[in-house]
Design a protein around this motif. Structure first.
Motif, PDB file in Angstrom:
ATOM      1  N   GLN A 152      47.272  39.563  52.888  1.00  0.00           N
ATOM      2  CA  GLN A 152      48.806  39.445  52.624  1.00  0.00           C
ATOM      3  C   GLN A 152      48.848  37.965  51.816  1.00  0.00           C
ATOM      4  OE1 GLN A 152      51.439  40.210  55.932  1.00  0.00           O
ATOM      5  NE2 GLN A 152      50.207  41.640  56.905  1.00  0.00           N
ATOM      6  N   VAL A 153      48.673  38.545  50.470  1.00  0.00           N
ATOM      7  CA  VAL A 153      48.984  37.040  49.683  1.00  0.00           C
ATOM      8  C   VAL A 153      50.345  36.834  49.337  1.00  0.00           C
ATOM      9  CG1 VAL A 153      46.644  37.646  48.809  1.00  0.00           C
ATOM     10  CG2 VAL A 153      48.830  38.442  47.731  1.00  0.00           C
ATOM     11  N   LEU A 254      50.726  35.046  33.944  1.00  0.00           N
ATOM     12  CA  LEU A 254      51.013  33.689  33.884  1.00  0.00           C
ATOM     13  C   LEU A 254      49.788  32.817  34.306  1.00  0.00           C
ATOM     14  CD1 LEU A 254      54.670  33.389  35.212  1.00  0.00           C
ATOM     15  CD2 LEU A 254      53.894  33.640  32.607  1.00  0.00           C
ATOM     16  N   ARG A 255      49.375  31.999  33.509  1.00  0.00           N
ATOM     17  CA  ARG A 255      48.250  31.276  33.596  1.00  0.00           C
ATOM     18  C   ARG A 255      48.545  29.709  33.282  1.00  0.00           C
ATOM     19  NH1 ARG A 255      43.179  33.787  34.127  1.00  0.00           N
ATOM     20  NH2 ARG A 255      43.340  36.152  33.801  1.00  0.00           N
ATOM     21  N   PRO A 263      47.467  35.165  42.019  1.00  0.00           N
ATOM     22  CA  PRO A 263      46.183  36.012  41.810  1.00  0.00           C
ATOM     23  C   PRO A 263      46.349  37.279  42.880  1.00  0.00           C
ATOM     24  CG  PRO A 263      46.269  33.877  43.227  1.00  0.00           C
ATOM     25  CD  PRO A 263      47.403  33.889  42.409  1.00  0.00           C
ATOM     26  N   PHE A 264      45.782  38.350  42.651  1.00  0.00           N
ATOM     27  CA  PHE A 264      45.588  39.466  43.287  1.00  0.00           C
ATOM     28  C   PHE A 264      44.640  40.504  43.298  1.00  0.00           C
ATOM     29  CE2 PHE A 264      47.730  40.600  39.579  1.00  0.00           C
ATOM     30  CZ  PHE A 264      47.524  41.787  39.241  1.00  0.00           C
ATOM     31  N   TYR A 269      48.069  43.140  49.927  1.00  0.00           N
ATOM     32  CA  TYR A 269      49.583  43.355  50.184  1.00  0.00           C
ATOM     33  C   TYR A 269      50.509  42.019  49.389  1.00  0.00           C
ATOM     34  CZ  TYR A 269      49.087  46.802  53.629  1.00  0.00           C
ATOM     35  OH  TYR A 269      48.578  48.117  54.334  1.00  0.00           O
ATOM     36  N   VAL A 270      51.370  42.301  48.604  1.00  0.00           N
ATOM     37  CA  VAL A 270      52.360  41.525  47.645  1.00  0.00           C
ATOM     38  C   VAL A 270      53.510  41.724  47.703  1.00  0.00           C
ATOM     39  CG1 VAL A 270      50.215  41.342  46.015  1.00  0.00           C
ATOM     40  CG2 VAL A 270      52.139  42.824  45.426  1.00  0.00           C
ATOM     41  N   TRP A 271      54.572  40.578  47.493  1.00  0.00           N
ATOM     42  CA  TRP A 271      55.802  40.814  47.569  1.00  0.00           C
ATOM     43  C   TRP A 271      56.197  41.198  46.061  1.00  0.00           C
ATOM     44  CZ3 TRP A 271      58.738  40.467  51.727  1.00  0.00           C
ATOM     45  CH2 TRP A 271      58.352  39.991  52.788  1.00  0.00           C
TER      46      TRP A 271
END
Length: 437
Positions: A152-153, A254-255, A263-264, A269-271
């Motif tokens: 869950q990042v 975006l870097r 990162p993913f 699981y992301v928002w």
């Protein structure tokens, strides 16, 4: 382009122009050659070549798991309760790949499992056990849907921050909350011996204007099944009791100092925060498309609830499989009818042939009756549902030349042909009903 889908495809696509410098590599990229990217090997399946003065190749290659498993064929067939461990032993047999199973799975009833290439069997097992997989090189991990990559990042996909576009998709066109399945047609009883029903617990979510539950029906016919439990599992696996729901997001990558700020990975699981849709959810990445060598090309991610048909590719494969299974069931019944008709006709001939064999000599008269090649041509039509019509035609022709001594057998054969015609009509009616469903 690298395309990864939770329990579906792993593929790469790329294009190149032929030059003097790369001519040897350009010509070497042919069907079934391997290309390695990021520690995974991909086998070239599709090549499109265009151009005139400058030649261009567009190539699509599937992960080698597909090629390795598709090139192996499992010849046996199993109708029994199987564990996922036994199924995976079959799927990975002689492929040279390793695998591990994470989590727990209930055993499942199978009817005629096997006699197919092992990639198709693998996809069947993923669907039956409600599983997904991940692959690195030649090592495969199989786990229950939703359990791989449970990180869950804190990554956020947010409107006016790092999203270019967002698309929400809901598809309820194949919704089914009430199902019936029929199998094992009985000629004597003139009905199916097996009939099972299933009501989804999600049926209560759909009501009409009067507040009553509105059922969406699914009916299947499959004569391969002989056990009610296995038939019911088959029915449940083909029902979609929730709409397909997905979100596709095109990201602005975006870097900072070369490192990705958000990162993913697949399965994380992301928002997702998107104020215009009033959306604030934490959801799982089920697919991603990346362009690692195209500077400035935005990646895409998909988030959804594809609980059974996890990818569009697998959904299409399942639809094709249903059609094949339907035709196979009808063909089985048609062939069974033809065999019974042939056996009964032989018995009738023996009854009237007599000790002197005169009737046998009569029907062997090629001036009057059917040649062997013609007989084979008519027999080959049995699987097309034409057996009753062709038999009736042949019988009418025979009547023109058969003398009074075959009068008794005519009544027997007439009754037989009528029964064949009745079965043929039921088969055609069944085909029409399946088209409606």
């Amino acid at each position: 382009m690298i395309r990864e889908v939770g329990a579906g495809e792993r593929s790469i696509s790329f294009s190149l122009l032929k030059t003097d410098r790369n001519a040897h590599v350009f010509d070497a990229l042919t069907h079934k050659q391997k290309v390695e990217v990021g520690g995974n090997k991909y086998v070239i399946d599709t090549i499109t070549k265009t151009g005139d003065s400058v030649i261009r190749k567009s190539i699509t290659a599937q992960h080698e798991i597909v090629d390795r498993m598709r090139s192996e064929f499992y010849k046996e067939s199993h109708t029994q309760t199987l564990s996922i461990q036994r199924c995976m032993e079959i799927c990975f047999l002689s492929t040279g790949m390793s695998y591990e199973i994470r989590g727990s799975f209930d055993n499942k009833e199978f009817e005629n499992f096997g006699q197919n290439n092992q990639w198709e069997l693998f996809k069947q097992c993923l669907s039956r056990f409600d599983a997904e997989y991940d692959v690195k090189g030649i090592h495969v991990i199989i786990a229950p849907v939703g359990s791989l990559g449970v990180n869950q990042v804190q990554t956020q996909f947010r409107h006016d921050h790092n999203t270019v576009t967002i698309e929400e998709h809901i598809d309820a066109s194949e919704l089914a909350t009430y199902g019936e399945a029929y199998a094992n047609w009985n000629d004597e009883k003139e009905k199916y011996d097996l009939h099972v029903t299933y009501i989804s617990p999600n049926a209560k979510n759909y009501v009409d204007e009067n507040g009553k539950i509105k059922y969406y029906n699914k009916v299947i016919y499959d004569d391969r099944f002989e056990h009610a439990d296995a038939l019911k599992q088959k029915l449940i696996s083909e029902m979609k009791d929730v709409p397909d729901y997905s979100i596709t997001i095109t990201l602005a990558e975006l870097r900072k100092n070369g490192a990705l700020l958000h990162p993913f990975n697949l399965f994380d699981y992301v928002w997702i925060i998107y104020e215009p849709f009033n959306m604030l959810i934490q959801a799982r990445i089920t697919a991603q498309t990346r362009y690692p060598f195209a500077v400035g090309r935005s990646p895409e991610v998909e988030i959804g609830n594809f609980r059974r048909d996890i990818s569009k590719q697998m959904a299409q494969a399942n639809k094709a499989s249903k059609k094949i299974e339907s035709v196979a069931g009808q063909t089985t019944r048609a062939l069974s009818t033809a065999v019974k008709a042939d056996n009964n006709a032989r018995q009738a001939i023996e009854l009237v042939n007599g000790a002197d064999g005169q009737f046998q000599l009569h029907i062997q008269n090629t001036q009057l009756h059917v040649q062997p090649g013609e007989r084979e041509y008519w027999n080959n039509k049995a699987d097309k549902g034409e057996s009753g019509q062709d038999a009736a035609w042949a019988l009418n022709e025979a009547r023109k030349y058969t003398d009074q001594r075959v009068g008794e057998v005519m009544s027997i054969v007439d009754a037989l042909i009528q029964k064949v015609d009745d079965i043929d009509r039921r088969l055609k009616a069944l085909e029409g009903n399946q088209g409606t469903v």
